[in-house]
Design a protein around this motif. Structure first.
Motif, PDB file in Angstrom:
ATOM      1  N   LYS A 390       0.239  -0.747  -0.122  1.00  0.00           N
ATOM      2  CA  LYS A 390       0.111  -0.002   0.352  1.00  0.00           C
ATOM      3  C   LYS A 390       1.000   1.204  -0.367  1.00  0.00           C
ATOM      4  O   LYS A 390       0.896   1.719  -0.419  1.00  0.00           O
ATOM      5  CB  LYS A 390      -0.796   0.081   1.080  1.00  0.00           C
ATOM      6  CG  LYS A 390      -2.236  -1.073   0.871  1.00  0.00           C
ATOM      7  CD  LYS A 390      -2.861  -0.824   2.054  1.00  0.00           C
ATOM      8  CE  LYS A 390      -3.853  -1.876   2.617  1.00  0.00           C
ATOM      9  NZ  LYS A 390      -4.993  -2.037   3.966  1.00  0.00           N
ATOM     10  N   GLN A 391       2.142   0.977   0.906  1.00  0.00           N
ATOM     11  CA  GLN A 391       2.809   2.565   0.607  1.00  0.00           C
ATOM     12  C   GLN A 391       4.319   2.168   0.504  1.00  0.00           C
ATOM     13  O   GLN A 391       4.399   3.255   0.580  1.00  0.00           O
ATOM     14  CB  GLN A 391       2.588   2.931   2.332  1.00  0.00           C
ATOM     15  CG  GLN A 391       1.085   3.141   2.604  1.00  0.00           C
ATOM     16  CD  GLN A 391       1.341   3.688   4.005  1.00  0.00           C
ATOM     17  OE1 GLN A 391       1.189   2.670   4.859  1.00  0.00           O
ATOM     18  NE2 GLN A 391       1.657   4.841   4.874  1.00  0.00           N
ATOM     19  N   GLY A 392       5.245   0.983   0.355  1.00  0.00           N
ATOM     20  CA  GLY A 392       5.987   1.202  -0.162  1.00  0.00           C
ATOM     21  C   GLY A 392       6.062   0.436  -1.637  1.00  0.00           C
ATOM     22  O   GLY A 392       7.436  -0.165  -1.099  1.00  0.00           O
ATOM     23  N   ALA A 393       5.930   0.667  -2.420  1.00  0.00           N
ATOM     24  CA  ALA A 393       6.542   0.658  -3.078  1.00  0.00           C
ATOM     25  C   ALA A 393       7.138   1.114  -4.128  1.00  0.00           C
ATOM     26  O   ALA A 393       8.460  -0.093  -4.472  1.00  0.00           O
ATOM     27  CB  ALA A 393       4.698   0.200  -4.529  1.00  0.00           C
ATOM     28  N   ALA A 394       7.437   1.602  -3.820  1.00  0.00           N
ATOM     29  CA  ALA A 394       7.913   2.161  -4.476  1.00  0.00           C
ATOM     30  C   ALA A 394      10.042   2.868  -3.919  1.00  0.00           C
ATOM     31  O   ALA A 394       9.224   2.084  -2.298  1.00  0.00           O
ATOM     32  CB  ALA A 394       8.035   3.996  -4.775  1.00  0.00           C
ATOM     33  N   GLY A 395      11.113   3.152  -4.375  1.00  0.00           N
ATOM     34  CA  GLY A 395      12.148   2.730  -3.358  1.00  0.00           C
ATOM     35  C   GLY A 395      13.347   2.523  -4.201  1.00  0.00           C
ATOM     36  O   GLY A 395      12.797   0.972  -4.704  1.00  0.00           O
ATOM     37  N   PRO A 396      14.386   2.398  -3.288  1.00  0.00           N
ATOM     38  CA  PRO A 396      15.416   1.297  -4.201  1.00  0.00           C
ATOM     39  C   PRO A 396      15.787   0.314  -3.543  1.00  0.00           C
ATOM     40  O   PRO A 396      16.054  -0.841  -4.189  1.00  0.00           O
ATOM     41  CB  PRO A 396      16.939   1.890  -3.694  1.00  0.00           C
ATOM     42  CG  PRO A 396      16.279   2.894  -2.065  1.00  0.00           C
ATOM     43  CD  PRO A 396      15.026   3.692  -2.242  1.00  0.00           C
ATOM     44  N   TRP A 397      14.724   0.392  -3.084  1.00  0.00           N
ATOM     45  CA  TRP A 397      14.451  -1.470  -2.552  1.00  0.00           C
ATOM     46  C   TRP A 397      13.337  -2.736  -2.591  1.00  0.00           C
ATOM     47  O   TRP A 397      13.027  -3.248  -1.997  1.00  0.00           O
ATOM     48  CB  TRP A 397      14.080  -1.394  -0.200  1.00  0.00           C
ATOM     49  CG  TRP A 397      15.791  -1.369   0.050  1.00  0.00           C
ATOM     50  CD1 TRP A 397      15.786   0.265   0.662  1.00  0.00           C
ATOM     51  CD2 TRP A 397      17.159  -1.496   0.242  1.00  0.00           C
ATOM     52  NE1 TRP A 397      16.876   0.432   0.929  1.00  0.00           N
ATOM     53  CE2 TRP A 397      18.369  -0.942   0.742  1.00  0.00           C
ATOM     54  CE3 TRP A 397      17.328  -2.951   0.023  1.00  0.00           C
ATOM     55  CZ2 TRP A 397      19.596  -0.907   1.023  1.00  0.00           C
ATOM     56  CZ3 TRP A 397      18.289  -3.015  -0.203  1.00  0.00           C
ATOM     57  CH2 TRP A 397      19.844  -2.128   0.806  1.00  0.00           C
ATOM     58  N   GLY A 398      12.362  -2.122  -3.714  1.00  0.00           N
ATOM     59  CA  GLY A 398      12.026  -2.220  -4.386  1.00  0.00           C
ATOM     60  C   GLY A 398      11.395  -3.676  -5.000  1.00  0.00           C
ATOM     61  O   GLY A 398      10.731  -4.523  -4.985  1.00  0.00           O
ATOM     62  N   TRP A 399      12.749  -3.787  -4.984  1.00  0.00           N
ATOM     63  CA  TRP A 399      12.779  -5.640  -5.646  1.00  0.00           C
ATOM     64  C   TRP A 399      13.070  -6.274  -4.588  1.00  0.00           C
ATOM     65  O   TRP A 399      12.726  -7.808  -4.521  1.00  0.00           O
ATOM     66  CB  TRP A 399      14.647  -5.094  -6.492  1.00  0.00           C
ATOM     67  CG  TRP A 399      15.429  -5.025  -5.120  1.00  0.00           C
ATOM     68  CD1 TRP A 399      16.129  -3.691  -4.979  1.00  0.00           C
ATOM     69  CD2 TRP A 399      16.614  -6.189  -4.317  1.00  0.00           C
ATOM     70  NE1 TRP A 399      16.698  -4.051  -4.275  1.00  0.00           N
ATOM     71  CE2 TRP A 399      17.342  -5.324  -3.785  1.00  0.00           C
ATOM     72  CE3 TRP A 399      16.127  -7.280  -4.740  1.00  0.00           C
ATOM     73  CZ2 TRP A 399      18.083  -5.805  -2.670  1.00  0.00           C
ATOM     74  CZ3 TRP A 399      16.946  -8.278  -3.247  1.00  0.00           C
ATOM     75  CH2 TRP A 399      17.871  -7.405  -2.862  1.00  0.00           C
ATOM     76  N   LEU A 400      12.661  -6.025  -3.338  1.00  0.00           N
ATOM     77  CA  LEU A 400      12.738  -7.000  -2.143  1.00  0.00           C
ATOM     78  C   LEU A 400      11.171  -7.102  -2.118  1.00  0.00           C
ATOM     79  O   LEU A 400      10.697  -6.781  -2.398  1.00  0.00           O
ATOM     80  CB  LEU A 400      13.030  -6.282  -1.336  1.00  0.00           C
ATOM     81  CG  LEU A 400      14.777  -6.215  -0.627  1.00  0.00           C
ATOM     82  CD1 LEU A 400      15.020  -5.791   0.933  1.00  0.00           C
ATOM     83  CD2 LEU A 400      15.365  -8.263  -0.185  1.00  0.00           C
ATOM     84  N   PRO A 401      11.021  -8.825  -1.712  1.00  0.00           N
ATOM     85  CA  PRO A 401       9.690  -9.053  -1.121  1.00  0.00           C
ATOM     86  C   PRO A 401       8.772  -8.114  -0.657  1.00  0.00           C
ATOM     87  O   PRO A 401       9.094  -7.962  -0.003  1.00  0.00           O
ATOM     88  CB  PRO A 401       9.731 -10.705  -1.247  1.00  0.00           C
ATOM     89  CG  PRO A 401      11.202 -11.268  -1.552  1.00  0.00           C
ATOM     90  CD  PRO A 401      11.403 -10.008  -1.686  1.00  0.00           C
ATOM     91  N   GLY A 402       7.453  -7.881  -0.915  1.00  0.00           N
ATOM     92  CA  GLY A 402       7.235  -7.496  -0.135  1.00  0.00           C
ATOM     93  C   GLY A 402       6.184  -7.769   1.049  1.00  0.00           C
ATOM     94  O   GLY A 402       7.183  -6.440   2.038  1.00  0.00           O
ATOM     95  N   PRO A 403       6.973  -9.095   1.771  1.00  0.00           N
ATOM     96  CA  PRO A 403       6.604  -9.408   3.327  1.00  0.00           C
ATOM     97  C   PRO A 403       8.104  -9.136   4.224  1.00  0.00           C
ATOM     98  O   PRO A 403       8.095  -8.694   4.941  1.00  0.00           O
ATOM     99  CB  PRO A 403       6.524 -11.014   3.064  1.00  0.00           C
ATOM    100  CG  PRO A 403       5.885 -10.887   2.246  1.00  0.00           C
ATOM    101  CD  PRO A 403       6.079 -10.273   0.850  1.00  0.00           C
ATOM    102  N   LEU A 404       9.233  -9.042   3.638  1.00  0.00           N
ATOM    103  CA  LEU A 404      10.301  -8.487   4.142  1.00  0.00           C
ATOM    104  C   LEU A 404      10.083  -6.918   4.202  1.00  0.00           C
ATOM    105  O   LEU A 404      10.645  -6.554   5.004  1.00  0.00           O
ATOM    106  CB  LEU A 404      11.339  -9.112   3.210  1.00  0.00           C
ATOM    107  CG  LEU A 404      11.755 -10.379   3.033  1.00  0.00           C
ATOM    108  CD1 LEU A 404      12.705 -11.414   2.221  1.00  0.00           C
ATOM    109  CD2 LEU A 404      12.561 -11.157   4.445  1.00  0.00           C
ATOM    110  N   ARG A 405       9.623  -6.266   2.749  1.00  0.00           N
ATOM    111  CA  ARG A 405       9.742  -4.473   3.255  1.00  0.00           C
ATOM    112  C   ARG A 405       9.241  -4.012   4.013  1.00  0.00           C
ATOM    113  O   ARG A 405       9.470  -3.603   5.080  1.00  0.00           O
ATOM    114  CB  ARG A 405       9.747  -4.442   2.055  1.00  0.00           C
ATOM    115  CG  ARG A 405      11.064  -4.176   1.020  1.00  0.00           C
ATOM    116  CD  ARG A 405      10.781  -3.561  -0.378  1.00  0.00           C
ATOM    117  NE  ARG A 405       9.825  -4.693  -1.259  1.00  0.00           N
ATOM    118  CZ  ARG A 405       8.491  -3.380  -1.714  1.00  0.00           C
ATOM    119  NH1 ARG A 405       8.098  -2.605  -1.567  1.00  0.00           N
ATOM    120  NH2 ARG A 405       7.605  -4.805  -2.843  1.00  0.00           N
ATOM    121  N   SER A 406       8.495  -5.063   4.304  1.00  0.00           N
ATOM    122  CA  SER A 406       7.621  -4.662   5.787  1.00  0.00           C
ATOM    123  C   SER A 406       7.992  -4.600   7.009  1.00  0.00           C
ATOM    124  O   SER A 406       7.672  -3.950   7.849  1.00  0.00           O
ATOM    125  CB  SER A 406       6.101  -5.644   4.775  1.00  0.00           C
ATOM    126  OG  SER A 406       5.071  -5.196   4.128  1.00  0.00           O
TER     127      SER A 406
END
Length: 598
Positions: A390-406
């Motif tokens: 919802k909020q963290g799709a952009a940025g330099p770490w976008g290549w990481l899986p979503g759950p890890l970024r969350s």
């Protein structure tokens, strides 16, 4: 055989002794000196009558033996030599087991009392139940505690994710007891009582291995069994005792790993004649073995990494212990290689041991931490679980899986919460006061009036309290023992003292960097086992080393016995305010030795 120079020095006090009071073997070289040679300073002192202490050979310094049972002890009870040996073998496991059984009986006695949600149980007990049933921490209404304790019971758990500030392992462990016995005080305290009992048993065995003495190991465990802080934490569903358990388990695993890796080096050393004074076939130091020998698979160090990961995944202060123990184990490796004859032990450690240690400890611990969030990953309702979508799709770490970024975002928010937690609390304390028990935490307090709730006092009424207070005699004696341990490490280069100081420093010193935070004395339970080991080490010195004459040994043992009895008496005296017993208000005041305890 490779030549070994006499200029090498002992860096970790490779002077293993049969007991803590045993005399040092003297600072020896990494390799053996030629027969009859002494360090220059010792040679100069010989003209004044100085005699160098006998120095054990390489094998004994790498793999010290357990001393044979003292025949005088068996004779005192009318036992023959063979019976005394069998008794000593039984005591290696039987002694720790008996101490642990006593500790367990104390901790499980009336475990469900007080029948209330005390102190931070209001968070962890409910979060644990939520993890067991949802896989993540749900939301509870403000009156949830009353409804949980009511008859009939209500469990008003909502599946909406709740913001929590500690990793899940400790709460999963608390939840095991709730899964077995239900959501009530006995259920949510059951697993901390189990871990508290097991930690006493582990400390007995760890002390035995560390000091090469069953008696001193059991003494260390018995001291922790009658410590008030450990006792109260074992009977309360908080996370800090869980951290302590995994830290102690990791320390024990590293001790076993140390012994096994040094035994492997000793087995690889060449055998010689009488060069080291031990007779035909004694191992001799060898630079090639010390520099080049790999220490093979080290499952005990892997297990230590797993335990440290579980400590870190319970509360973040386990991360400091992970760093400290990682440094400790590679320094042990360096010392072992020096003793084996390495010409450059530090470089040998870097080449052979540093990378495996990094994988076994930090890497494995971080993997364990990530795996501990499996319930949060496997479900969709956890707090911040869908933040990346919802909020963290952009940025330099976008290549990481979503759950890890969350999860990373969640953890960054939690870190900000912790470092900015400065709200005042009645029972917060500065870490400078912890060792002298300056400000213990009251977990539960009631003032029953005369004739109610077991109060028989006709005057002012009664008090009922659960106070997280260490046994004062034990902690104050441990302060003195720490001075002795510092002496052993700094002046006698005793590796055991260094290991204990490492454990205390890793659990204690980091809190000085957060003095503006809201912190509490009960955090000190993490390094309590090392205080008990330090006190046991000082008791061994007081009792006297092996070979001490009867008069000196008798006086020392009597002194240790008197100190031990005072500590036990002190624990019994404070028993009512450890267990929430109803006592007259005047008796409660008598137990408030310091004004800051109120």
């Amino acid at each position: 055989m490779a030549r070994v120079t006499t200029s090498d020095t002992v860096g970790e006090a490779d002077r293993e002794q049969a007991g803590p009071g045993a005399p040092d073997s003297g600072a020896g070289p990494g390799g053996e000196r030629a027969a009859g040679t002494l360090p220059r300073w010792q040679a100069r002192l010989r003209r004044f009558g100085y005699a160098a202490r006998p120095r054990p050979g390489v094998a004994d310094r790498l793999t010290p033996r357990f001393p044979a049972p003292d025949p005088r002890l068996g004779a005192l009870f009318g036992l023959g030599p063979e019976t005394a040996v069998r008794l000593a073998r039984w005591a290696a496991w039987g002694g720790p087991l008996l101490v642990a059984l006593v500790a367990g009986a104390l901790r499980f006695w009336d475990l469900g009392s007080p029948h209330a949600v005390i102190f931070d149980e209001t968070y962890y007990a409910k979060d644990a139940w939520s993890l067991i049933h949802l896989g993540y921490e749900g939301t509870w209404p403000d009156n949830a505690n009353d409804r949980i304790l009511a008859h009939p019971q209500e469990i008003p758990l909502s599946p909406e994710g709740s913001y929590v500030v500690h990793p899940p392992v400790g709460k999963w462990i608390i939840g095991l007891g709730e899964a077995l016995f239900g959501l009530d005080p006995f259920g949510w305290r059951f697993m901390t009582a189990v871990l508290g009992t097991l930690s006493v048993f582990m400390l007995c065995r760890i002390g035995r291995r560390l000091f090469r003495s069953t008696a001193l190991g059991c003494l260390a465990g018995a001291l922790m069994a009658v410590d008030g802080l450990h006792f109260v934490m074992s009977r309360t569903a908080l996370l800090d005792l869980v951290v302590m358990f995994w830290v102690l388990a990791a320390f024990g695993c590293l001790l076993v790993d140390r012994d096994k890796s040094r035994a492997l080096l000793a087995a690889r050393l060449p055998r010689g004649g009488t060069d080291d004074g031990l007779g035909e076939g004694a191992p001799l130091p060898d630079a090639y073995v010390g520099d080049r020998t790999g220490l093979g698979r080290r499952p005990w160090r892997l297990l230590a990494g797993l335990c440290l990961g579980l400590a870190f995944a319970t509360k973040w202060n386990g991360l400091y212990v992970l760093a400290a123990f990682g440094i400790l184990t590679v320094l042990w490796d360096m010392g072992a290689r020096r003793t084996a004859g390495a010409s450059r032990p530090f470089l040998a450690m870097l080449r052979k041991d540093a990378l495996p240690a990094f994988v076994s400890l930090p890497v494995l611990a971080l993997v364990t931490y990530a795996v501990s969030w499996t319930g949060w990953f496997a479900t969709s309702g956890g707090y911040f679980r869908d933040w990346a979508d919802k909020q963290g799709a952009a940025g330099p770490w976008g290549w990481l899986p979503g759950p890890l970024r969350s999860l990373w975002h969640y953890e960054s928010e939690v870190y900000s919460f912790h470092v900015n937690l400065t709200s005042h609390h009645t029972y917060q304390s500065n870490p400078f006061s912890w060792l002298v028990l300056g400000r213990p935490v009251s977990y539960f307090y009631e003032s029953p009036k005369a004739g109610t709730d077991g109060c028989t006092d006709k005057g002012e009424g009664c008090a009922r309290e659960v106070l997280a207070l260490g046994t004062p005699m034990l902690w104050w004696a441990a302060c003195a023992a720490l001075v002795y341990v510092l002496y052993r490490w700094f002046f006698r280069r005793d590796w055991r003292a260094g290991a204990l100081l490492c454990g205390v420093a890793a659990g204690y010193l980091p809190w000085f960097a957060y003095q503006e935070r809201t912190i509490f004395l009960f955090y000190a339970v993490v390094f309590l086992p090392f205080l008990c080991l330090g006190l046991a080490m000082a008791a061994g010195a007081l009792a006297g080393p092996p070979g001490t004459d009867e008069r000196r040994r008798t006086i020392g043992i009597v002194a240790v016995g008197v100190i031990g009895l005072l500590i036990v008496w002190n624990f019994v005296y404070f028993w009512p305010i450890y267990t929430g017993q109803t006592i007259p208000l005047e008796e409660w005041r008598h137990r408030m030795w310091l004004d800051t305890w109120i």
